[in-house]
Design an enzyme around this catalytic site. Structure first.
Site, PDB file in Angstrom:
ATOM      1  N   ASN A 272       6.500  46.293 -35.682  1.00 25.47           N
ATOM      2  CA  ASN A 272       5.874  47.284 -36.563  1.00 25.47           C
ATOM      3  C   ASN A 272       4.414  46.894 -36.690  1.00 25.47           C
ATOM      4  O   ASN A 272       4.074  45.951 -37.398  1.00 25.47           O
ATOM      5  CB  ASN A 272       6.568  47.264 -37.938  1.00 25.47           C
ATOM      6  CG  ASN A 272       5.884  48.177 -38.939  1.00 25.47           C
ATOM      7  OD1 ASN A 272       5.039  48.993 -38.576  1.00 25.47           O
ATOM      8  ND2 ASN A 272       6.250  48.042 -40.211  1.00 25.47           N
ATOM      9  N   TRP A 273       3.582  47.619 -35.955  1.00 24.04           N
ATOM     10  CA  TRP A 273       2.160  47.262 -35.936  1.00 24.04           C
ATOM     11  C   TRP A 273       1.418  47.720 -37.189  1.00 24.04           C
ATOM     12  O   TRP A 273       0.240  47.374 -37.365  1.00 24.04           O
ATOM     13  CB  TRP A 273       1.493  47.866 -34.691  1.00 24.04           C
ATOM     14  CG  TRP A 273       1.767  47.098 -33.433  1.00 24.04           C
ATOM     15  CD1 TRP A 273       2.421  45.896 -33.327  1.00 24.04           C
ATOM     16  CD2 TRP A 273       1.364  47.463 -32.105  1.00 24.04           C
ATOM     17  NE1 TRP A 273       2.457  45.501 -32.011  1.00 24.04           N
ATOM     18  CE2 TRP A 273       1.808  46.435 -31.238  1.00 24.04           C
ATOM     19  CE3 TRP A 273       0.683  48.549 -31.556  1.00 24.04           C
ATOM     20  CZ2 TRP A 273       1.593  46.474 -29.863  1.00 24.04           C
ATOM     21  CZ3 TRP A 273       0.452  48.585 -30.192  1.00 24.04           C
ATOM     22  CH2 TRP A 273       0.902  47.545 -29.348  1.00 24.04           C
ATOM     23  N   LYS A 274       2.048  48.545 -37.999  1.00 24.43           N
ATOM     24  CA  LYS A 274       1.403  49.052 -39.219  1.00 24.43           C
ATOM     25  C   LYS A 274       0.036  49.680 -38.876  1.00 24.43           C
ATOM     26  O   LYS A 274      -0.102  50.259 -37.797  1.00 24.43           O
ATOM     27  CB  LYS A 274       1.287  47.936 -40.264  1.00 24.43           C
ATOM     28  CG  LYS A 274       2.620  47.208 -40.468  1.00 24.43           C
ATOM     29  CD  LYS A 274       2.629  46.308 -41.657  1.00 24.43           C
ATOM     30  CE  LYS A 274       3.940  45.534 -41.688  1.00 24.43           C
ATOM     31  NZ  LYS A 274       4.149  44.813 -42.921  1.00 24.43           N
TER      32      LYS A 274
ATOM     33  N   HIS B 214      10.169  52.467 -44.939  1.00 23.54           N
ATOM     34  CA  HIS B 214       9.623  51.102 -45.033  1.00 23.54           C
ATOM     35  C   HIS B 214       9.202  50.840 -46.482  1.00 23.54           C
ATOM     36  O   HIS B 214       8.729  51.763 -47.172  1.00 23.54           O
ATOM     37  CB  HIS B 214       8.432  50.952 -44.079  1.00 23.54           C
ATOM     38  CG  HIS B 214       7.979  49.537 -43.937  1.00 23.54           C
ATOM     39  ND1 HIS B 214       7.174  48.927 -44.869  1.00 23.54           N
ATOM     40  CD2 HIS B 214       8.250  48.601 -42.989  1.00 23.54           C
ATOM     41  CE1 HIS B 214       6.963  47.670 -44.487  1.00 23.54           C
ATOM     42  NE2 HIS B 214       7.596  47.450 -43.348  1.00 23.54           N
TER      43      HIS B 214
ATOM     44  N   GLU C  68       6.665  49.535 -47.704  1.00 16.97           N
ATOM     45  CA  GLU C  68       5.272  49.886 -48.005  1.00 16.97           C
ATOM     46  C   GLU C  68       5.146  51.378 -48.290  1.00 16.97           C
ATOM     47  O   GLU C  68       4.350  51.796 -49.142  1.00 16.97           O
ATOM     48  CB  GLU C  68       4.362  49.450 -46.838  1.00 16.97           C
ATOM     49  CG  GLU C  68       4.211  47.929 -46.811  1.00 16.97           C
ATOM     50  CD  GLU C  68       3.925  47.337 -45.447  1.00 16.97           C
ATOM     51  OE1 GLU C  68       3.560  48.073 -44.513  1.00 16.97           O
ATOM     52  OE2 GLU C  68       4.085  46.109 -45.311  1.00 16.97           O
TER      53      GLU C  68
ATOM     54  N   GLU D 122      15.244  44.527 -44.885  1.00 10.80           N
ATOM     55  CA  GLU D 122      13.953  43.868 -45.076  1.00 10.80           C
ATOM     56  C   GLU D 122      13.776  43.484 -46.540  1.00 10.80           C
ATOM     57  O   GLU D 122      13.343  44.321 -47.364  1.00 10.80           O
ATOM     58  CB  GLU D 122      12.815  44.804 -44.671  1.00 10.80           C
ATOM     59  CG  GLU D 122      12.845  45.210 -43.222  1.00 10.80           C
ATOM     60  CD  GLU D 122      11.452  45.471 -42.684  1.00 10.80           C
ATOM     61  OE1 GLU D 122      11.072  44.805 -41.724  1.00 10.80           O
ATOM     62  OE2 GLU D 122      10.743  46.310 -43.253  1.00 10.80           O
TER      63      GLU D 122
ATOM     64  N   GLY E 206       5.533  39.984 -44.818  1.00  9.87           N
ATOM     65  CA  GLY E 206       4.123  39.597 -44.785  1.00  9.87           C
ATOM     66  C   GLY E 206       3.782  38.411 -45.667  1.00  9.87           C
ATOM     67  O   GLY E 206       2.617  38.152 -45.943  1.00  9.87           O
TER      68      GLY E 206
ATOM     69  N   SER F 293       8.904  38.388 -42.155  1.00  6.08           N
ATOM     70  CA  SER F 293       8.318  37.156 -41.625  1.00  6.08           C
ATOM     71  C   SER F 293       9.152  36.541 -40.502  1.00  6.08           C
ATOM     72  O   SER F 293       9.214  35.322 -40.368  1.00  6.08           O
ATOM     73  CB  SER F 293       8.072  36.145 -42.758  1.00  6.08           C
ATOM     74  OG  SER F 293       7.136  36.682 -43.679  1.00  6.08           O
TER      75      SER F 293
ATOM     76  N   GLY G 202       6.735  42.478 -38.190  1.00 12.22           N
ATOM     77  CA  GLY G 202       5.373  42.936 -38.453  1.00 12.22           C
ATOM     78  C   GLY G 202       4.345  42.052 -37.758  1.00 12.22           C
ATOM     79  O   GLY G 202       4.069  42.194 -36.567  1.00 12.22           O
ATOM     80  N   GLY G 203       3.812  41.091 -38.502  1.00 14.23           N
ATOM     81  CA  GLY G 203       2.715  40.256 -38.022  1.00 14.23           C
ATOM     82  C   GLY G 203       2.943  39.645 -36.645  1.00 14.23           C
ATOM     83  O   GLY G 203       2.033  39.630 -35.801  1.00 14.23           O
TER      84      GLY G 203
HETATM   85  C1  PEP Z   1       7.603  44.634 -41.713  1.00 16.86           C
HETATM   86  O1  PEP Z   1       6.607  45.090 -42.259  1.00 16.86           O
HETATM   87  O2  PEP Z   1       8.490  45.407 -41.324  1.00 16.86           O
HETATM   88  C2  PEP Z   1       7.683  43.188 -41.543  1.00 16.86           C
HETATM   89  C3  PEP Z   1       8.858  42.665 -41.360  1.00 16.86           C
HETATM   90  O3  PEP Z   1       6.509  42.489 -41.621  1.00 16.86           O
HETATM   91  P1  PEP Z   1       6.316  40.894 -41.370  1.00 16.86           P
HETATM   92  O4  PEP Z   1       7.122  40.545 -40.142  1.00 16.86           O
HETATM   93  O5  PEP Z   1       4.857  40.721 -41.173  1.00 16.86           O
HETATM   94  O6  PEP Z   1       6.863  40.210 -42.567  1.00 16.86           O
END
Ligand code: PEP
Length: 251
Positions: free
Chosen positions: A9-11, A95, A97, A167, A173, A213, A234-235
């Site tokens: 997920n590049w956001k 999501h 967010e 999640e 994050g 994470s 994500g990251g």
């Molecule tokens: C996400 O936003 O779906 C996510 C899991 O982010 P991260 O891996 O950065 O925690």
């Protein structure tokens, strides 16, 4: 039987040129991988070129959101019809967010899930508790509410096509990952819930990813758990070399 799916997920990251470059590198990095589906949730502006960049490779493309309507006066929105037309296969929905910053409700997310299924797109339905929910002992109640809300009104044939991403919001994050045991406990709960909502056969078909994470160091251990069928990342998905290691953790 369900597939393992590792999705990035590049956001709100990467210009079009950056997205294409990363996707080409990722596709080369995982060219030999079989048995796991690899998906990247790219920004809307990059989707068309993203689909072209991964043509003929192991990588598929997701959008990070959509509107449930096919078309119309919805300024700034993108429909499942538009996404399907350019070759997108998945859509990340609900999501945390989007629930937190844009007020998305279970009902709205459910409309989007239905719209995606109606247009042959695979929804990745995100569910998960905040830290205060976990500390108050409400993890299962929140996860059940998000899951029932997202699946509302789906037949079992439709339900089997949905991907769930568990999640925990406190892990997104933050660098704070759920332990494999903590995650497995919730994944087993989701599987049991889906069994009660549909049946064991349908529940066994549904891919349940872990997100929060996940990184190159912890991915394999998390995805080794019985009910953890991949990741939403994500990251650690932004860099093609790092994400390739995460993907290999699913093998
Ligand atoms: C996400 O936003 O779906 C996510 C899991 O982010 P991260 O891996 O950065 O925690």
């Amino acid at each position: 039987m369900r597939r393992k799916i590792v999705a990035g997920n590049w956001k709100m990251n990467k210009t079009n040129a950056e997205a294409v470059e990363t996707l080409k590198k990722l596709a080369a990095n995982i060219a030999d991988i079989k048995g796991v589906s690899v998906v990247i949730g790219a920004p809307f502006t990059t989707l068309s070129d993203a689909v072209k960049a991964v043509e003929g490779t192991n990588v598929e493309i997701a959008a990070q959101n959509c509107n449930p309507k096919d078309s119309g006066a919805y300024t700034g929105e993108i429909s499942p019809v538009m996404l399907k037309a350019i070759g997108v296969n998945y859509v990340i929905l609900g999501h945390s967010e989007r629930r937190e910053y844009y007020g998305e409700t279970n009902e709205f997310v459910n409309e989007k899930v239905k719209a995606c299924l109606a247009h042959g797109l695979t929804p990745i339905l995100c569910v998960g508790e905040k830290l205060e929910d976990r500390e108050a002992g409400n993890t299962e109640a929140v996860v059940e509410d998000h899951t029932r809300g997202g699946f509302a009104g789906l037949t079992k044939e439709e339900a089997a096509k949905v991907v769930v991403a568990y999640e925990p919001v406190w892990a997104i994050g933050t660098g704070k990952t759920a332990t494999p045991e903590q995650a497995q406990e919730v994944h087993a709960f989701i599987r049991k819930l889906l069994t009660s909502m549909y049946d064991a056969e349908t529940a066994a078909e549904i891919t349940v990813q872990y997100g929060g994470s996940m990184n190159a160091a912890n991915a394999a251990e998390l995805m080794a758990k019985e009910d953890i069928d991949g990741g939403l990342v994500g990251g650690a998905s932004l860099d093609a070399d790092t994400f390739a290691i995460v993907v290999k953790g699913a093998l």
